[in-house]
Design a protein around this motif. Structure first.
Motif, PDB file in Angstrom:
ATOM      1  N   PRO A 147      44.087  -7.225  -0.564  1.00  0.00           N
ATOM      2  CA  PRO A 147      43.173  -6.850  -1.305  1.00  0.00           C
ATOM      3  C   PRO A 147      42.661  -7.311  -2.485  1.00  0.00           C
ATOM      4  O   PRO A 147      41.065  -6.801  -2.279  1.00  0.00           O
ATOM      5  N   LEU A 148      42.768  -7.836  -3.423  1.00  0.00           N
ATOM      6  CA  LEU A 148      42.417  -9.046  -4.106  1.00  0.00           C
ATOM      7  C   LEU A 148      40.813  -9.640  -2.966  1.00  0.00           C
ATOM      8  O   LEU A 148      39.877  -9.873  -4.434  1.00  0.00           O
ATOM      9  N   ALA A 149      41.219 -10.205  -2.535  1.00  0.00           N
ATOM     10  CA  ALA A 149      40.213 -11.278  -1.861  1.00  0.00           C
ATOM     11  C   ALA A 149      39.391 -10.007  -1.426  1.00  0.00           C
ATOM     12  O   ALA A 149      38.436 -10.714  -1.637  1.00  0.00           O
ATOM     13  N   GLY A 150      39.479  -8.440  -1.112  1.00  0.00           N
ATOM     14  CA  GLY A 150      38.227  -7.575  -0.865  1.00  0.00           C
ATOM     15  C   GLY A 150      37.255  -7.531  -1.632  1.00  0.00           C
ATOM     16  O   GLY A 150      36.416  -7.712  -1.779  1.00  0.00           O
ATOM     17  N   GLN A 151      38.087  -7.644  -2.665  1.00  0.00           N
ATOM     18  CA  GLN A 151      37.824  -6.748  -4.049  1.00  0.00           C
ATOM     19  C   GLN A 151      36.814  -8.095  -4.522  1.00  0.00           C
ATOM     20  O   GLN A 151      36.174  -7.483  -5.460  1.00  0.00           O
ATOM     21  N   TYR A 152      36.927  -8.997  -4.593  1.00  0.00           N
ATOM     22  CA  TYR A 152      37.073 -10.341  -5.415  1.00  0.00           C
ATOM     23  C   TYR A 152      35.865 -10.840  -4.558  1.00  0.00           C
ATOM     24  O   TYR A 152      35.195 -12.153  -4.487  1.00  0.00           O
ATOM     25  N   GLY A 153      35.961 -10.502  -3.535  1.00  0.00           N
ATOM     26  CA  GLY A 153      34.993 -11.691  -2.183  1.00  0.00           C
ATOM     27  C   GLY A 153      35.188 -13.068  -2.068  1.00  0.00           C
ATOM     28  O   GLY A 153      34.526 -13.528  -1.808  1.00  0.00           O
ATOM     29  N   SER A 154      36.462 -13.439  -2.512  1.00  0.00           N
ATOM     30  CA  SER A 154      37.187 -14.648  -3.031  1.00  0.00           C
ATOM     31  C   SER A 154      37.609 -14.792  -1.177  1.00  0.00           C
ATOM     32  O   SER A 154      37.998 -14.088  -0.117  1.00  0.00           O
ATOM     33  N   LEU A 155      37.528 -16.383  -0.864  1.00  0.00           N
ATOM     34  CA  LEU A 155      38.576 -16.950   0.299  1.00  0.00           C
ATOM     35  C   LEU A 155      39.957 -16.720  -0.187  1.00  0.00           C
ATOM     36  O   LEU A 155      40.073 -16.359  -0.899  1.00  0.00           O
ATOM     37  N   ILE A 156      40.417 -17.157   0.869  1.00  0.00           N
ATOM     38  CA  ILE A 156      42.161 -16.520   0.702  1.00  0.00           C
ATOM     39  C   ILE A 156      42.342 -17.754   2.338  1.00  0.00           C
ATOM     40  O   ILE A 156      42.283 -17.402   3.157  1.00  0.00           O
ATOM     41  N   ILE A 157      43.390 -18.311   1.468  1.00  0.00           N
ATOM     42  CA  ILE A 157      44.868 -18.269   2.682  1.00  0.00           C
ATOM     43  C   ILE A 157      45.529 -17.785   3.724  1.00  0.00           C
ATOM     44  O   ILE A 157      46.538 -16.980   2.566  1.00  0.00           O
ATOM     45  N   GLY A 158      46.367 -17.671   4.423  1.00  0.00           N
ATOM     46  CA  GLY A 158      46.798 -16.808   5.234  1.00  0.00           C
ATOM     47  C   GLY A 158      48.264 -17.958   5.614  1.00  0.00           C
ATOM     48  O   GLY A 158      47.923 -18.933   6.411  1.00  0.00           O
ATOM     49  N   LEU A 159      49.192 -18.310   5.106  1.00  0.00           N
ATOM     50  CA  LEU A 159      50.283 -18.512   5.363  1.00  0.00           C
ATOM     51  C   LEU A 159      50.737 -18.132   6.314  1.00  0.00           C
ATOM     52  O   LEU A 159      51.881 -17.091   6.110  1.00  0.00           O
ATOM     53  N   THR A 160      51.698 -19.063   7.707  1.00  0.00           N
ATOM     54  CA  THR A 160      51.836 -18.098   9.106  1.00  0.00           C
ATOM     55  C   THR A 160      52.837 -18.243   9.154  1.00  0.00           C
ATOM     56  O   THR A 160      53.775 -18.259   9.933  1.00  0.00           O
TER      57      THR A 160
ATOM     58  N   TRP B  23      29.535 -22.327  -8.219  1.00  0.00           N
ATOM     59  CA  TRP B  23      29.534 -23.488  -7.186  1.00  0.00           C
ATOM     60  C   TRP B  23      30.545 -23.624  -5.835  1.00  0.00           C
ATOM     61  O   TRP B  23      30.716 -24.386  -5.455  1.00  0.00           O
ATOM     62  N   GLY B  24      30.198 -21.789  -5.461  1.00  0.00           N
ATOM     63  CA  GLY B  24      31.438 -21.879  -4.679  1.00  0.00           C
ATOM     64  C   GLY B  24      32.262 -20.359  -5.051  1.00  0.00           C
ATOM     65  O   GLY B  24      32.530 -20.143  -6.310  1.00  0.00           O
ATOM     66  N   ARG B  25      32.837 -19.620  -3.349  1.00  0.00           N
ATOM     67  CA  ARG B  25      33.415 -18.666  -4.616  1.00  0.00           C
ATOM     68  C   ARG B  25      35.349 -19.379  -4.736  1.00  0.00           C
ATOM     69  O   ARG B  25      35.381 -20.254  -3.880  1.00  0.00           O
ATOM     70  N   ALA B  26      35.805 -18.350  -5.755  1.00  0.00           N
ATOM     71  CA  ALA B  26      37.290 -19.341  -5.650  1.00  0.00           C
ATOM     72  C   ALA B  26      37.600 -18.483  -4.091  1.00  0.00           C
ATOM     73  O   ALA B  26      37.439 -17.863  -3.521  1.00  0.00           O
ATOM     74  N   MET B  27      39.388 -19.775  -4.113  1.00  0.00           N
ATOM     75  CA  MET B  27      40.088 -19.468  -3.125  1.00  0.00           C
ATOM     76  C   MET B  27      41.491 -18.673  -3.412  1.00  0.00           C
ATOM     77  O   MET B  27      41.643 -19.453  -4.277  1.00  0.00           O
TER      78      MET B  27
ATOM     79  N   ILE C 184      38.703 -16.849   5.866  1.00  0.00           N
ATOM     80  CA  ILE C 184      40.819 -16.600   5.498  1.00  0.00           C
ATOM     81  C   ILE C 184      40.763 -18.120   6.376  1.00  0.00           C
ATOM     82  O   ILE C 184      40.092 -18.636   7.365  1.00  0.00           O
ATOM     83  N   TYR C 185      41.719 -18.335   5.422  1.00  0.00           N
ATOM     84  CA  TYR C 185      42.031 -20.160   5.992  1.00  0.00           C
ATOM     85  C   TYR C 185      43.318 -20.128   6.444  1.00  0.00           C
ATOM     86  O   TYR C 185      44.884 -19.894   5.677  1.00  0.00           O
TER      87      TYR C 185
END
Lengths: 263, 313
Positions: free
Chosen positions: A113-126, A93-97, A160-161
């Motif tokens: 690297p986990l996002a790359g390896q698992y093809g997941s979305l990722i939040i980037g806190l600035t 139902w969609g990829r993990a974040m 990336i979010y």
């Protein structure tokens, strides 16, 4: 706008107890309620989870996805638990974040690297090790570092979010406008525009209880006007959902129908 | 730094709806991309064309299309069987036209009998249509639903004025439902929401955006259909994700181009060719806009539209 439900959280007593006891009932009930109220993704915050983090994350991901057909936003600072969650996640139902990486070197090097390896979305806190920059421009500089690391790890920019981080208005009033400005600037960092997310309720931290929902709602509408893509909120707050749905209508993101609030 | 190809994919997907039973059942919809963009996404089912059959001899159809059914159109069972057996129809659309109060005002019971008789004679899926009289359709379609129980038909058309009765009947007898609104994307969405609120699954709805013939407002139908499809795919709007139906025969075969004789308008060319071309071109235009199911009349126009679909598939 994508609504990420925040109610499965180690901070709340019932949920924490259910996590400790591995009691599916309260967690699944909360998952169902949030999805019914409009959440398109659920945040699963297990905290630092130092003991048995991997096992807990594996269990809770499967427990939640047993009853709801939505992707999950895995929220822990424990990288081993994060990886266990990504492994357990059903992508039908969609990829993990991943919640989250930031400009802090150690955290960025662990999570991206986990996002790359698992093809997941990722939040980037600035934010970085010196904290949250006052100016939107400086948050953009951190965003650029996060994006650079993403490219290195094979994570597409559209996965990336970016989170500008919201500061409480009672303590730093001038920052509320700065975060809105940051959303606008993040969008301009890439073509197609970067995606954005916020943990919304921080805007009203420290304000009287009666004021908090109003502050949250109006701030959401302002952020959405600048193109906010997703927010981590409490979907059980009906008025908040109504503001989001209405803003989506007024922004032309959802097709109008008289009963749009019911869908 | 590895180059990542930016990809234009959609979040949404058109619902896949099955009509009929057994090995002659057909599936429509199911795509997650724009019409025929098979390189970009999945398009599991190509558009299906149903042959229109009426419960009464088509005396008000123009001569060109009446002639195509000479000898069979006097009786709906013979007519439907002819379409299935001799013309290779993928589905039959039975229009209960005689039930209209301004026509024979046939009773719901008599209409239900016709439905049963036609169903007994064919194995391809059946679409059951009223006479487009909101009040009478509510009674007629309720009876028809009951008569067709177990055959997984497509019933319509449910409109704002009569949807409650028809939805309830379709739900009770396990049929799929056509929801029609008057060329308005917001009303189409609203009707789907109202139908869903009655407990009818949105995955069983087929949307009729209201059709129009080439030269007579087809661009309105086209743009409403585009907007419905973009809401489904790009905005992931589940209320707009049902497949779309175009009931074009009734619009095409009343325009001047399908009726005016060569002696009156010699510049327009041969009537038969012109009229058939009018129907097939209307069909192809709407197929481009995302039509999943068409109801058509002339066998030659259907043949041409099928050829185009096969080439694009």
């Amino acid at each position: 706008m994508l609504i990420i439900g925040e109610r499965i959280n180690v901070i709340t007593k019932t949920q924490r107890q259910a996590m400790t006891d591995r009691d599916k009932g309260p967690i699944q009930e909360m998952a169902l309620n949030q999805v019914k109220c409009g959440a398109g993704m659920l945040d699963i915050n297990i905290g630092p989870a130092e003991d048995n983090g991997e096992q807990l994350m594996d269990w809770i991901v499967k427990t939640v996805q047993e009853v709801v057909q939505v992707p999950l936003c895995l929220d822990t600072t424990n990288p081993a638990a994060m990886e266990a969650g990504l492994k357990a996640h059903d992508n039908s139902w969609g990829r993990a974040m991943i919640n989250s990486a930031s400009g802090e070197e150690e955290r960025l090097n662990m999570m991206m690297p986990l996002a790359g390896q698992y093809g997941s979305l990722i939040i980037g806190l600035t934010l970085n090790k010196t904290g949250i920059p006052a100016l939107a421009e400086d948050r953009c500089a951190i965003a650029a570092e996060i994006m650079g690391k993403a490219a290195e790890c094979g994570v597409p920019m559209e996965d990336i979010y970016l989170d500008p981080l919201i500061m409480p208005v009672p303590f730093s009033q001038e920052k509320s406008l700065e975060s809105i400005r940051a959303i606008r600037m993040f969008k301009e960092l890439n073509d197609p525009p970067m995606k954005t997310v916020v943990g919304l309720s921080n805007i009203s931290n420290g304000a009287p209880k009666t004021l908090r929902p109003l502050l949250n709602r109006v701030y959401t509408a302002l952020l959405m006007y600048e193109g906010l893509d997703s927010a981590i909120i409490d979907p059980l707050e009906r008025e908040m959902i109504e503001v989001i749905k209405t803003t989506d209508i007024l922004m032309g993101k959802t097709l109008y129908a008289h009963s749009y609030l019911d869908m | 730094m590895a180059f990542v190809v930016p990809k234009d994919t959609y979040n949404g997907k058109v619902f896949e709806v099955e009509i009929g039973t057994g090995d002659k059942a057909v599936k429509i919809g199911g795509e997650n991309t724009l019409p025929f963009l098979t390189f970009e996404g999945a398009v599991p089912n190509m558009p299906v064309i149903a042959h229109e059959v009426q419960d009464v001899a088509p005396e008000d159809w123009p001569e060109t299309v009446q002639a195509a059914y000479k000898g069979v159109s006097g009786d709906p069972v013979t007519w439907a069987k002819h379409c299935q057996d001799n013309l290779g129809a993928q589905a039959i659309a039975l229009r209960l036209y005689s039930t209209h109060p301004d026509r024979q005002d046939t009773s719901p019971e008599a209409a239900a009998k016709t439905v049963s008789d036609v169903l007994a004679a064919i194995s391809v899926p059946l679409i059951i249509l009223g006479s487009n009289h909101a009040e009478k359709d509510a009674q007629v379609l309720r009876a028809a639903c009951e008569a067709a129980k177990g055959r997984n038909c497509l019933i319509g058309k449910a409109q704002e004025a009569n949807y409650k009765t028809i939805v309830a009947a379709a739900m009770a007898a396990g049929h799929k439902l056509i929801a029609m609104s008057d060329l308005d994307v917001n009303l189409a969405k609203q009707l789907n929401i109202l139908i869903t609120q009655m407990g009818y699954e949105k995955e069983k709805i087929v949307t009729d955006p209201m059709s129009s013939a080439l030269g007579y407002g087809i661009e309105y139908t086209y743009s409403v259909m585009e907007r419905i499809r973009s809401a489904a795919l790009m905005q992931n709007d589940g209320t707009m994700a049902p497949p779309m139906l175009n009931d074009i025969g009734m619009y095409v075969w009343k325009v001047k181009e399908t009726m005016a004789s060569e002696s009156d308008l010699p510049d327009w060319g041969a009537l038969e060719e012109r009229a058939i071309g009018w129907e097939s071109t209307t069909a192809v235009g709407l197929i481009m806009a995302g039509s999943n199911l068409l109801i058509m009349r002339h066998p030659k126009a259907i043949e041409t539209a099928k050829k185009v679909i096969a080439e694009l598939a």
